[in-house]
Design a protein around this motif. Structure first.
Motif, PDB file in Angstrom:
ATOM      1  N   ASP A  63     -24.007 -11.028 -17.442  1.00  0.00           N
ATOM      2  CA  ASP A  63     -23.094 -11.362 -16.350  1.00  0.00           C
ATOM      3  C   ASP A  63     -23.770 -12.269 -15.328  1.00  0.00           C
ATOM      4  O   ASP A  63     -23.165 -13.229 -14.841  1.00  0.00           O
ATOM      5  N   ARG A  64     -25.007 -11.976 -15.022  1.00  0.00           N
ATOM      6  CA  ARG A  64     -25.711 -12.782 -14.023  1.00  0.00           C
ATOM      7  C   ARG A  64     -26.025 -14.174 -14.561  1.00  0.00           C
ATOM      8  O   ARG A  64     -25.906 -15.174 -13.829  1.00  0.00           O
ATOM      9  N   PHE A  65     -26.412 -14.278 -15.813  1.00  0.00           N
ATOM     10  CA  PHE A  65     -26.664 -15.594 -16.400  1.00  0.00           C
ATOM     11  C   PHE A  65     -25.389 -16.427 -16.459  1.00  0.00           C
ATOM     12  O   PHE A  65     -25.398 -17.619 -16.132  1.00  0.00           O
ATOM     13  N   ARG A  66     -24.298 -15.809 -16.879  1.00  0.00           N
ATOM     14  CA  ARG A  66     -23.030 -16.546 -16.961  1.00  0.00           C
ATOM     15  C   ARG A  66     -22.610 -17.059 -15.591  1.00  0.00           C
ATOM     16  O   ARG A  66     -22.155 -18.201 -15.457  1.00  0.00           O
ATOM     17  N   ALA A  67     -22.758 -16.217 -14.574  1.00  0.00           N
ATOM     18  CA  ALA A  67     -22.375 -16.623 -13.225  1.00  0.00           C
ATOM     19  C   ALA A  67     -23.257 -17.769 -12.727  1.00  0.00           C
ATOM     20  O   ALA A  67     -22.765 -18.714 -12.089  1.00  0.00           O
ATOM     21  N   ALA A  68     -24.553 -17.693 -13.013  1.00  0.00           N
ATOM     22  CA  ALA A  68     -25.475 -18.748 -12.575  1.00  0.00           C
ATOM     23  C   ALA A  68     -25.167 -20.071 -13.272  1.00  0.00           C
ATOM     24  O   ALA A  68     -25.157 -21.131 -12.638  1.00  0.00           O
ATOM     25  N   ILE A  69     -24.916 -20.015 -14.558  1.00  0.00           N
ATOM     26  CA  ILE A  69     -24.602 -21.235 -15.314  1.00  0.00           C
ATOM     27  C   ILE A  69     -23.291 -21.840 -14.826  1.00  0.00           C
ATOM     28  O   ILE A  69     -23.176 -23.062 -14.662  1.00  0.00           O
ATOM     29  N   ALA A  70     -22.290 -20.991 -14.576  1.00  0.00           N
ATOM     30  CA  ALA A  70     -20.999 -21.488 -14.084  1.00  0.00           C
ATOM     31  C   ALA A  70     -21.152 -22.166 -12.730  1.00  0.00           C
ATOM     32  O   ALA A  70     -20.568 -23.231 -12.481  1.00  0.00           O
ATOM     33  N   LEU A  71     -21.958 -21.567 -11.853  1.00  0.00           N
ATOM     34  CA  LEU A  71     -22.181 -22.173 -10.539  1.00  0.00           C
ATOM     35  C   LEU A  71     -22.926 -23.487 -10.673  1.00  0.00           C
ATOM     36  O   LEU A  71     -22.579 -24.480 -10.017  1.00  0.00           O
ATOM     37  N   ALA A  72     -23.944 -23.523 -11.518  1.00  0.00           N
ATOM     38  CA  ALA A  72     -24.685 -24.765 -11.731  1.00  0.00           C
ATOM     39  C   ALA A  72     -23.759 -25.863 -12.249  1.00  0.00           C
ATOM     40  O   ALA A  72     -23.836 -27.015 -11.805  1.00  0.00           O
ATOM     41  N   ASN A  73     -22.879 -25.520 -13.169  1.00  0.00           N
ATOM     42  CA  ASN A  73     -21.915 -26.506 -13.683  1.00  0.00           C
ATOM     43  C   ASN A  73     -21.056 -27.077 -12.554  1.00  0.00           C
ATOM     44  O   ASN A  73     -20.828 -28.288 -12.468  1.00  0.00           O
ATOM     45  N   ASP A  74     -20.578 -26.191 -11.678  1.00  0.00           N
ATOM     46  CA  ASP A  74     -19.723 -26.626 -10.571  1.00  0.00           C
ATOM     47  C   ASP A  74     -20.489 -27.521  -9.601  1.00  0.00           C
ATOM     48  O   ASP A  74     -19.956 -28.534  -9.121  1.00  0.00           O
ATOM     49  N   LEU A  75     -21.718 -27.163  -9.298  1.00  0.00           N
ATOM     50  CA  LEU A  75     -22.499 -27.941  -8.335  1.00  0.00           C
ATOM     51  C   LEU A  75     -22.877 -29.307  -8.885  1.00  0.00           C
ATOM     52  O   LEU A  75     -22.906 -30.299  -8.152  1.00  0.00           O
ATOM     53  N   VAL A  76     -23.184 -29.386 -10.180  1.00  0.00           N
ATOM     54  CA  VAL A  76     -23.513 -30.678 -10.781  1.00  0.00           C
ATOM     55  C   VAL A  76     -22.270 -31.550 -10.889  1.00  0.00           C
ATOM     56  O   VAL A  76     -22.331 -32.764 -10.672  1.00  0.00           O
ATOM     57  N   ALA A  77     -21.134 -30.957 -11.200  1.00  0.00           N
ATOM     58  CA  ALA A  77     -19.889 -31.724 -11.316  1.00  0.00           C
ATOM     59  C   ALA A  77     -19.458 -32.262  -9.958  1.00  0.00           C
ATOM     60  O   ALA A  77     -18.988 -33.394  -9.849  1.00  0.00           O
ATOM     61  N   GLY A  78     -19.624 -31.472  -8.916  1.00  0.00           N
ATOM     62  CA  GLY A  78     -19.230 -31.900  -7.578  1.00  0.00           C
ATOM     63  C   GLY A  78     -17.800 -31.521  -7.252  1.00  0.00           C
ATOM     64  O   GLY A  78     -16.998 -31.221  -8.140  1.00  0.00           O
ATOM     65  N   PRO A  79     -17.465 -31.527  -5.969  1.00  0.00           N
ATOM     66  CA  PRO A  79     -16.116 -31.134  -5.543  1.00  0.00           C
ATOM     67  C   PRO A  79     -15.049 -32.092  -6.052  1.00  0.00           C
ATOM     68  O   PRO A  79     -15.247 -33.304  -6.077  1.00  0.00           O
ATOM     69  N   GLY A  80     -13.929 -31.545  -6.473  1.00  0.00           N
ATOM     70  CA  GLY A  80     -12.812 -32.368  -6.937  1.00  0.00           C
ATOM     71  C   GLY A  80     -13.050 -33.061  -8.255  1.00  0.00           C
ATOM     72  O   GLY A  80     -12.335 -34.019  -8.596  1.00  0.00           O
ATOM     73  N   ALA A  81     -14.032 -32.628  -9.021  1.00  0.00           N
ATOM     74  CA  ALA A  81     -14.352 -33.287 -10.292  1.00  0.00           C
ATOM     75  C   ALA A  81     -13.226 -33.121 -11.300  1.00  0.00           C
ATOM     76  O   ALA A  81     -12.602 -32.063 -11.391  1.00  0.00           O
ATOM     77  N   GLY A  82     -12.971 -34.178 -12.057  1.00  0.00           N
ATOM     78  CA  GLY A  82     -11.997 -34.121 -13.131  1.00  0.00           C
ATOM     79  C   GLY A  82     -12.636 -33.611 -14.406  1.00  0.00           C
ATOM     80  O   GLY A  82     -13.820 -33.276 -14.439  1.00  0.00           O
TER      81      GLY A  82
END
Length: 233
Positions: free
Chosen positions: A112-131
């Motif tokens: 659970d902790r790894f999945r949450a960390a990876i998901a957050l990293a994906n969001d931060l690299v993509a940036g706000p409003g990413a398509g």
């Protein structure tokens, strides 16, 4: 301390043989203590696993939280990428252990902790409003940050780190320096995401004369993350 010696031995054995293939007796033998003494410090192999994985997860979550607190999207992106790589390099034996026994990665609460960390990293690299395109590319980048740490675990850390980050820049289409055609601007026409070769040389000379990254970013109209990447080259 004996507990630290036990963890070091277990980490090495788990990475070499696999978690499930390593017995408590093998760990005791590696440390040079009796099995009873081993159980005095850790009541199970699962307890040892917990002690080995928690520092990796704690550091990863703290690094991502620190990156997320930034206000500049590009700075957040690169703090995330570089921090993610650095945490995995510091814990490369633990990561190797987890990958060697992939079933460990589906056990809660580790999974659970790894999945949450990876998901957050994906969001931060993509940036706000990413398509979708940016989110897919971000996912590819994050997925490619940890694998080389395991596959090339005998490579010198600094060399491996540089190559991993170069690969991330290539996937994101960002080398930090552009040709004389001019600086590349963001997808929405915002600040440039790179400097021309001439600007990069000017930035290096200014840095050598004592100008800090914040001032260089202001002068050239780019983020500090862009300045840092240019000055590394």
């Amino acid at each position: 301390m004996t507990s630290e010696r036990i963890l070091a031995a277990a980490r090495s054995l788990f990475a070499a043989r696999g978690y499930r293939a390593t017995s408590m007796q093998a760990i005791a033998d590696e440390v040079g203590i009796t099995k009873a003494a081993l159980y005095y410090h850790f009541d199970s192999k699962e307890a040892i696993l917990h002690q080995l994985t928690v520092p990796l997860l704690d550091e990863l979550e703290a690094t991502l939280a620190e990156a997320e607190a930034g206000t500049d999207a590009e700075d957040v992106r690169w703090r995330t990428i570089e921090g993610y790589v650095d945490v995995h390099l510091r814990h490369r034996q633990t990561l190797t252990m987890l990958v060697k026994d992939m079933s460990l990665l589906v056990q809660a609460p580790i999974a659970d902790r790894f999945r949450a960390a990876i998901a957050l990293a994906n969001d931060l690299v993509a940036g706000p409003g990413a398509g979708l395109e940016q989110r897919v590319r971000a996912c590819q980048v994050v997925a490619g940050l940890a694998d080389p740490v395991v596959l090339f675990r005998d490579a010198p850390i600094e060399r491996l780190r540089a190559l991993i980050l170069d690969g991330a820049r290539a996937l994101l289409g960002d080398t930090g320096v552009r040709t004389a055609r001019g600086p590349a601007r963001g997808r929405n026409g915002g600040r440039p995401t790179a400097l021309t070769a001439e600007q990069a040389e000017q930035a290096r000379r200014a840095r050598d004369s004592g100008v800090d990254a914040a001032e260089l970013a202001r002068r050239f109209g780019v983020s500090r993350a862009t300045v840092y990447r240019v000055l590394k080259n």
